[in-house]
Design an enzyme around this catalytic site. Structure first.
Site, PDB file in Angstrom:
ATOM      1  CE  LYS A  22      -6.132  -6.173 -13.600  1.00 44.37           C
ATOM      2  NZ  LYS A  22      -5.529  -5.115 -12.831  1.00 44.37           N
ATOM      3  CG  ASN A  23      -1.696  -6.297 -12.704  1.00 45.39           C
ATOM      4  OD1 ASN A  23      -2.790  -5.528 -13.183  1.00 45.39           O
ATOM      5  ND2 ASN A  23      -1.603  -7.287 -11.858  1.00 45.39           N
ATOM      6  NE  ARG A  92      -3.618   1.101  -6.117  1.00 51.21           N
ATOM      7  CZ  ARG A  92      -3.397   1.688  -4.723  1.00 51.21           C
ATOM      8  NH1 ARG A  92      -4.334   2.395  -4.071  1.00 51.21           N
ATOM      9  NH2 ARG A  92      -2.201   1.571  -4.428  1.00 51.21           N
ATOM     10  CB  CYS A 116     -10.170  -4.288  -6.161  1.00 54.73           C
ATOM     11  SG  CYS A 116     -10.709  -5.246  -7.788  1.00 54.73           S
ATOM     12  NE  ARG A 121      -5.015  -1.818  -4.044  1.00 53.92           N
ATOM     13  CZ  ARG A 121      -5.357  -2.329  -5.421  1.00 53.92           C
ATOM     14  NH1 ARG A 121      -6.469  -2.475  -5.558  1.00 53.92           N
ATOM     15  NH2 ARG A 121      -4.385  -2.912  -5.954  1.00 53.92           N
ATOM     16  N   PRO A 122      -3.168   2.160   0.447  1.00 50.60           N
ATOM     17  CG  PRO A 122      -1.533   2.172   2.349  1.00 50.60           C
ATOM     18  CD  PRO A 122      -2.355   1.289   1.457  1.00 50.60           C
ATOM     19  CG  ASP A 124       2.110   5.060   2.420  1.00 45.92           C
ATOM     20  OD1 ASP A 124       1.611   4.145   1.774  1.00 45.92           O
ATOM     21  OD2 ASP A 124       2.971   4.591   3.309  1.00 45.92           O
ATOM     22  CG  LEU A 125       5.176   2.671   0.495  1.00 44.47           C
ATOM     23  CD1 LEU A 125       5.339   1.213   0.193  1.00 44.47           C
ATOM     24  CD2 LEU A 125       6.312   3.378   1.457  1.00 44.47           C
ATOM     25  CG  ASP A 305      -3.658  -9.948  -8.110  1.00 45.11           C
ATOM     26  OD1 ASP A 305      -4.263  -9.328  -7.204  1.00 45.11           O
ATOM     27  OD2 ASP A 305      -3.198  -9.328  -9.197  1.00 45.11           O
ATOM     28  NE  ARG A 397     -11.280  -3.135 -12.144  1.00 49.34           N
ATOM     29  CZ  ARG A 397     -10.563  -3.486 -11.081  1.00 49.34           C
ATOM     30  NH1 ARG A 397     -11.054  -3.796  -9.812  1.00 49.34           N
ATOM     31  NH2 ARG A 397      -9.118  -3.392 -11.011  1.00 49.34           N
TER      32      ARG A 397
END
Ligand code: UD1
Length: 418
Positions: A22-23, A92, A116, A121-122, A124-125, A305, A397
């Site tokens: 998935k990732n 996401r 999720c 889970r910002p 900013d980076l 995970d 998901r």
């Protein structure tokens, strides 16, 4: 709404094929927007995160079709650079599209992503990295609005090795003018996979899998056919299920190298493991022994995970364990549910203190997120008696054909529409 009804206590025996990761697939689908030529992604898993990503690609104007399990994406007709709120909230990974959409159109507008609920889970980076490539960013009414005259390569030092930020910057840098160097990049295998896909469509990227990735901008990209790597988290979930339920199973089409931190722990648990080419065999006929301590870390450390599944295993080990979550703040939401099955776990801050019990008992529990939900399913398979796992849309998901695969191994599980 759907739920799983599970009759636990059966040993697992048999063989399952592991899905494509998935990732890997999600950022690769985002990368397909970069090129005008059609790309084929092979063996795409049938999971709702992928279906939502396809809806977003459709909304951008890309043409997506299936040939069996292979997906063909033709982005030559893409015209839209805006991702609406309802789609971004579903997924996401919609944030990965920032890099590729800016590269394609010179602008992008995307609602803050969903996914999720496992912590802050910002992004900013992601945004700081894109700014270093010349993107101007403002935030309006919950939307991230980006624009640039042109993208220019630069050196980017990440404060922490974020997987998504590394991938987003790679996507934006592929067609930027000049060279981009990402330092303190994430080293997950899926990043190397994205690099391999990008190079297959004509990009010049090297270093993925190490902390420094170098991207030389190119003017044009082409099409390609690509098979992404296998899903190490799905594989890990089945290995832990076998360790909990006992029996012996074989995973096909997987990579032991990407799972070494888990395999190491399972050996400590007393499981017997054998690796041959792309197969992993696991056998366990005794109560597992506690591993004392598990700490999640960026790759090659223990994956966050698999934290929930590993805690479920620790719950039935002989002896106590401490599981520490270093990546996401609220990733222990499944713990009260496991306790309904008889687990004895106390969460203090970032650590779960697990006192091993002889066995779990069936209960009705709620899946709050993808991996926490998977942990509840494997706990229910190992538990004595009947369990119900509610809200399984979270599990859909990321796991394709989950109950079919479990049934193949002899587990008793049914999907029921409520
Ligand atoms: C990806 C994976 C997810 C996995 C996670 C960690 C995908 C689609 N998802 O998520 O399954 O659990 O890696 O292996 O590949 N952070 C910031 N600012 C940012 C970005 C991240 O502070 O801009 C922090 C996060 O809060 C977290 C850490 O960095 O503490 C790691 O997050 P990151 O690696 O970015 O995870 P994702 O890419 O969201």
């Amino acid at each position: 709404m759907e739920k799983y009804v599970i009759n636990g206590g059966k040993k697992l025996e048999g063989s399952v094929n592991i899905q494509t990761a998935k990732n890997s697939v999600l950022p690769i689908l985002a990368a397909a927007v970069l090129t005008d030529s059609p790309v084929t992604i092979m063996n795409v898993p049938d999971i709702s995160d992928v279906r939502n990503m396809v809806r977003i690609l459709g909304c951008l104007g890309c043409n997506v079709r299936y040939d069996g399990q292979d997906m063909i994406i033709d982005s030559s007709s893409a015209y839209n650079c805006e991702i609406p709120r309802e789609l971004a909230h579903e997924l996401r990974s919609s944030v990965f599209l920032l890099g590729s959409v800016i590269s394609r159109f010179g602008k992008a507008k995307i609602a803050y992503p969903g996914g999720c609920d496992i912590g802050l889970r910002p992004v900013d980076l992601h945004l700081t990295g894109l700014k270093r490539l010349g993107v101007k960013i403002s935030e309006r009414n919950g939307f991230i609005v980006c624009g640039c005259d042109k993208l220019t390569g630069n050196e980017i030092m990440l404060d922490c090795p974020s997987v998504g930020a590394t991938e987003n910057i790679m996507l934006a840098a592929v067609k930027a003018e000049g060279t981009t160097v990402i330092k303190n990049a994430a080293r997950e295998p899926e990043i190397e996979d994205l690099q391999n896909f990008l190079n297959a469509i004509g990009a010049r990227v090297c270093g993925a899998g190490t902390g420094t990735i170098v991207i030389e901008g190119v003017k044009k990209l082409k099409g390609a056919s690509y098979q992404p790597i296998s899903d190490r988290i799905e594989a890990g979930t089945f290995l832990i299920a076998a360790a909990m339920c006992g029996g012996q199973i074989e995973l096909c089409g997987t990579s032991s190298e990407n799972l070494s931190s888990l395999l190491h722990k399972l050996r400590e648990n007393g499981c017997k493991l054998r690796i041959k080419n792309d197969k992993i065999y696991i056998k366990n006929d005794k109560r597992p022994v506690s591993v004392k301590s598990v700490e999640t870390q960026p790759y090659p450390g223990f994956p966050t995970d698999l934290q929930a599944q590993m805690t479920a295993l620790c719950a039935i080990c002989s002896g106590n364990s401490i599981v520490t979550e270093n990546l996401f703040e609220t990733r222990f939401k499944y713990v009260p549910e496991l306790c309904k099955m008889g687990a004895d776990i106390t969460v203090v801050g970032r650590s779960a203190f697990v006192r091993g019990v002889e066995g779990l008992k069936g209960a009705t529990v709620i899946a709050n997120d993808l991996r926490g939900g998977a942990a509840l399913v494997i706990a229910a398979l190992a538990a004595e008696g009947r369990s119900e796992v509610l809200d399984i849309s979270h599990i859909d998901r990321g796991y394709s054909q989950f109950e079919q695969k479990i049934r193949l191994l002899g587990g008793e599980i049914r999907r029921v529409v409520i």
